[in-house]
Scaffold this active site. Structure first.
Site, PDB file in Angstrom:
ATOM      1  N   CYS A 114      12.134 140.725  -0.155  1.00 23.98           N
ATOM      2  CA  CYS A 114      12.173 139.134  -0.968  1.00 23.98           C
ATOM      3  C   CYS A 114      11.292 138.943  -1.864  1.00 23.98           C
ATOM      4  O   CYS A 114      11.570 137.994  -2.540  1.00 23.98           O
ATOM      5  CB  CYS A 114      12.106 138.167   0.282  1.00 23.98           C
ATOM      6  N   HIS A 251      11.028 131.151  -3.733  1.00 30.39           N
ATOM      7  CA  HIS A 251      11.951 131.974  -2.936  1.00 30.39           C
ATOM      8  C   HIS A 251      12.637 131.257  -1.920  1.00 30.39           C
ATOM      9  O   HIS A 251      11.974 130.247  -1.211  1.00 30.39           O
ATOM     10  CB  HIS A 251      11.306 133.171  -2.215  1.00 30.39           C
ATOM     11  N   ASN A 281      19.318 132.753   2.505  1.00 28.30           N
ATOM     12  CA  ASN A 281      18.443 133.380   1.875  1.00 28.30           C
ATOM     13  C   ASN A 281      18.826 134.607   1.359  1.00 28.30           C
ATOM     14  O   ASN A 281      19.554 135.568   1.969  1.00 28.30           O
ATOM     15  CB  ASN A 281      17.108 133.879   3.044  1.00 28.30           C
TER      16      ASN A 281
HETATM   17  N1  COA Z   1      21.590 128.771  16.854  1.00 25.50           N
HETATM   18  C1  COA Z   1      21.351 128.226  18.085  1.00 25.50           C
HETATM   19  N2  COA Z   1      20.032 128.572  18.876  1.00 25.50           N
HETATM   20  C2  COA Z   1      19.230 129.496  18.351  1.00 25.50           C
HETATM   21  C3  COA Z   1      19.574 130.304  17.051  1.00 25.50           C
HETATM   22  C4  COA Z   1      20.908 129.950  16.567  1.00 25.50           C
HETATM   23  N3  COA Z   1      21.034 130.566  15.296  1.00 25.50           N
HETATM   24  N4  COA Z   1      18.855 131.182  16.864  1.00 25.50           N
HETATM   25  C5  COA Z   1      17.556 131.083  17.875  1.00 25.50           C
HETATM   26  N5  COA Z   1      17.984 130.177  18.683  1.00 25.50           N
HETATM   27  C6  COA Z   1      17.373 129.301  19.646  1.00 25.50           C
HETATM   28  C7  COA Z   1      16.474 130.536  20.604  1.00 25.50           C
HETATM   29  O1  COA Z   1      17.018 131.352  21.511  1.00 25.50           O
HETATM   30  C8  COA Z   1      15.408 129.655  21.037  1.00 25.50           C
HETATM   31  O2  COA Z   1      15.879 129.138  22.279  1.00 25.50           O
HETATM   32  P1  COA Z   1      15.208 129.091  23.744  1.00 25.50           P
HETATM   33  O3  COA Z   1      14.218 128.069  23.555  1.00 25.50           O
HETATM   34  O4  COA Z   1      16.036 128.811  24.792  1.00 25.50           O
HETATM   35  O5  COA Z   1      14.563 130.402  23.976  1.00 25.50           O
HETATM   36  C9  COA Z   1      15.242 128.270  20.343  1.00 25.50           C
HETATM   37  O6  COA Z   1      16.307 128.285  19.592  1.00 25.50           O
HETATM   38  C10 COA Z   1      14.126 128.270  19.521  1.00 25.50           C
HETATM   39  O7  COA Z   1      13.815 129.519  18.812  1.00 25.50           O
HETATM   40  P2  COA Z   1      12.805 129.803  17.798  1.00 25.50           P
HETATM   41  O8  COA Z   1      12.803 131.160  17.485  1.00 25.50           O
HETATM   42  O9  COA Z   1      11.426 129.425  18.533  1.00 25.50           O
HETATM   43  O10 COA Z   1      13.157 128.818  16.804  1.00 25.50           O
HETATM   44  P3  COA Z   1      12.232 128.424  15.438  1.00 25.50           P
HETATM   45  O11 COA Z   1      12.039 126.955  15.419  1.00 25.50           O
HETATM   46  O12 COA Z   1      11.081 129.396  15.366  1.00 25.50           O
HETATM   47  O13 COA Z   1      13.082 128.794  14.466  1.00 25.50           O
HETATM   48  C11 COA Z   1      13.809 130.465  12.647  1.00 25.50           C
HETATM   49  C12 COA Z   1      13.798 130.142  14.121  1.00 25.50           C
HETATM   50  C13 COA Z   1      14.185 131.879  12.475  1.00 25.50           C
HETATM   51  C14 COA Z   1      14.668 129.561  12.147  1.00 25.50           C
HETATM   52  C15 COA Z   1      12.220 130.383  12.052  1.00 25.50           C
HETATM   53  O14 COA Z   1      11.365 130.906  12.874  1.00 25.50           O
HETATM   54  C16 COA Z   1      12.150 130.680  10.626  1.00 25.50           C
HETATM   55  O15 COA Z   1      12.695 130.071   9.922  1.00 25.50           O
HETATM   56  N6  COA Z   1      11.396 131.633  10.454  1.00 25.50           N
HETATM   57  C17 COA Z   1      11.243 132.295   8.999  1.00 25.50           C
HETATM   58  C18 COA Z   1      12.150 133.322   8.973  1.00 25.50           C
HETATM   59  C19 COA Z   1      12.309 133.630   7.277  1.00 25.50           C
HETATM   60  O16 COA Z   1      12.317 132.936   6.717  1.00 25.50           O
HETATM   61  N7  COA Z   1      12.576 134.840   7.388  1.00 25.50           N
HETATM   62  C20 COA Z   1      12.696 135.487   6.042  1.00 25.50           C
HETATM   63  C21 COA Z   1      11.581 135.607   5.186  1.00 25.50           C
HETATM   64  S1  COA Z   1      11.756 136.250   3.763  1.00 25.50           S
END
Ligand code: COA
Length: 324
Positions: A114, A251, A281
């Protein structure tokens, strides 16, 4: 007098096929509400069958050259930032060069995930500043949809396909922050975090491309710190303050990352160009796509100060301060 790399033109290309969160929820166990609340993403563009990264890059590159009013015969350097090349080799840049570039000029890919666009901008800027080249085409292009695990709902909802490009050309500057062009670039990498955001395959290890793997929470935690730090170093290096910045062109990973970074820097939300809702993204394509959006809708004007910042797999991160 010093040499500056001025952005003469900006271009973009997004595949016609748009996939909404609602459509995605038929494919994986997710909902529009979850995706919107956690990421701000409402839809993403997905490349058609037979449409490759180079095809997207060519369209974006052409558009940037048209805005710049330059012909391919004037290009001295062509860089494509991508993690999703058409082939393991030759470089996607070579394929782009064959269609819109000039034969004989250097053309190569940069792989910084990225952060690829900011890395490529920095490389092109340094070629220009050292007078090795006068005019460069820098493209960020990705077909991330090909590289996702469509059974992993925590990652596949986050990404999209697209390409953005800029034409840079040498111009004389005074060496102050009032100059037009790239004022400074700042690049970082820390390979100790390679297992937080990575592909679980590769030519040398598995003889496959692998699929994107991510520990979302950890990426998030590092992103807000690294993005704010590199944004600060960009303004400090140029003796300006965040109050002087007209637009943050970040980004586009997640609207919560955008919001918390802007807040940390004391920048109001109306100074941030946001496209993550429409593009998701797009990795190396996201900054030039956001730049293109801001320029074409009239928000970003000539002479304004733009702060670009990015973070990606590696980890890699970096920033650029540019007077448009
Ligand atoms: N739809 C529904 N539920 C989802 C899901 C989806 N697409 N993806 C994950 N979940 C669930 C998980 O299974 C988890 O369930 P549980 O509590 O029963 O175990 C719950 O949602 C919370 O998951 P979690 O991973 O803790 O969520 P989060 O608040 O951290 O959000 C992201 C997840 C990925 C959106 C977040 O961590 C994020 O944006 N991270 C940065 C990623 C990024 O930008 N990457 C590229 C960088 S260049």
């Amino acid at each position: 007098m010093i040499v500056r790399s001025v952005i003469l033109g900006v271009g973009a290309y997004l595949p016609a096929n748009i996939v909404s969160n609602a459509e995605l929820s038929k494919r994986v166990d997710t909902t529009d509400e979850w995706i919107t609340e956690r990421t701000g993403i409402k839809q993403r563009h997905v490349a058609a069958e037979g449409q490759f990264t180079s095809h997207l890059a060519i369209e974006a590159g052409r558009a940037a050259m048209e805005m710049a009013g330059i012909k391919s015969s004037e290009l001295d350097l062509l860089i494509v930032a991508t993690t999703t090349p058409d082939n393991t080799f030759p470089a996607t840049a070579a394929k782009v060069q064959a269609v819109i570039g000039r034969p004989g000029i250097p053309a190569f890919d940069i792989q910084a995930v990225c952060s690829g666009f900011v890395y490529s901008l920095a490389v092109a800027d340094n070629f220009i500043k050292t007078s090795q080249v006068k005019t460069a085409l820098v493209i960020g292009a990705e077909t991330l949809s090909r590289f996702l695990d469509w059974t992993d709902r925590s990652s596949c909802v986050l990404f999209g396909d697209g390409a953005g490009a800029v034409v840079l050309q040498a111009a004389e500057g005074q060496g102050t922050s009032a100059d037009r062009g790239v004022l400074s670039t700042h690049l970082h990498s820390d390979g100790r975090y390679a297992d937080i955001l990575y592909a679980d395959g590769g030519v040398s290890s598995t003889q496959t491309t692998g699929l994107l793997r991510m520990k979302g929470k950890e990426v998030f935690r590092h992103a807000v710190v690294n993005l704010a730090d590199t944004a600060r170093e960009a303004v400090e290096a140029n003796g300006v303050t965040f109050a002087d910045v007209d637009w943050l062109v970040p980004h586009q990973a997640n609207s919560r990352i955008l919001d918390s970074t802007a807040e940390k820097l004391g920048l109001s939300a109306d100074k941030v160009i946001v496209t993550v809702d429409k593009h998701a993204n797009t990795s190396a394509a996201s900054i030039p796509l956001a730049l293109h959006q801001g320029v074409t809708d009239g928000r970003i004007k000539r002479g304004q100060l733009l702060l670009m910042e990015t973070m990606g797999g590696g980890f890699t991160w970096g920033s650029a301060l540019v007077r448009f």
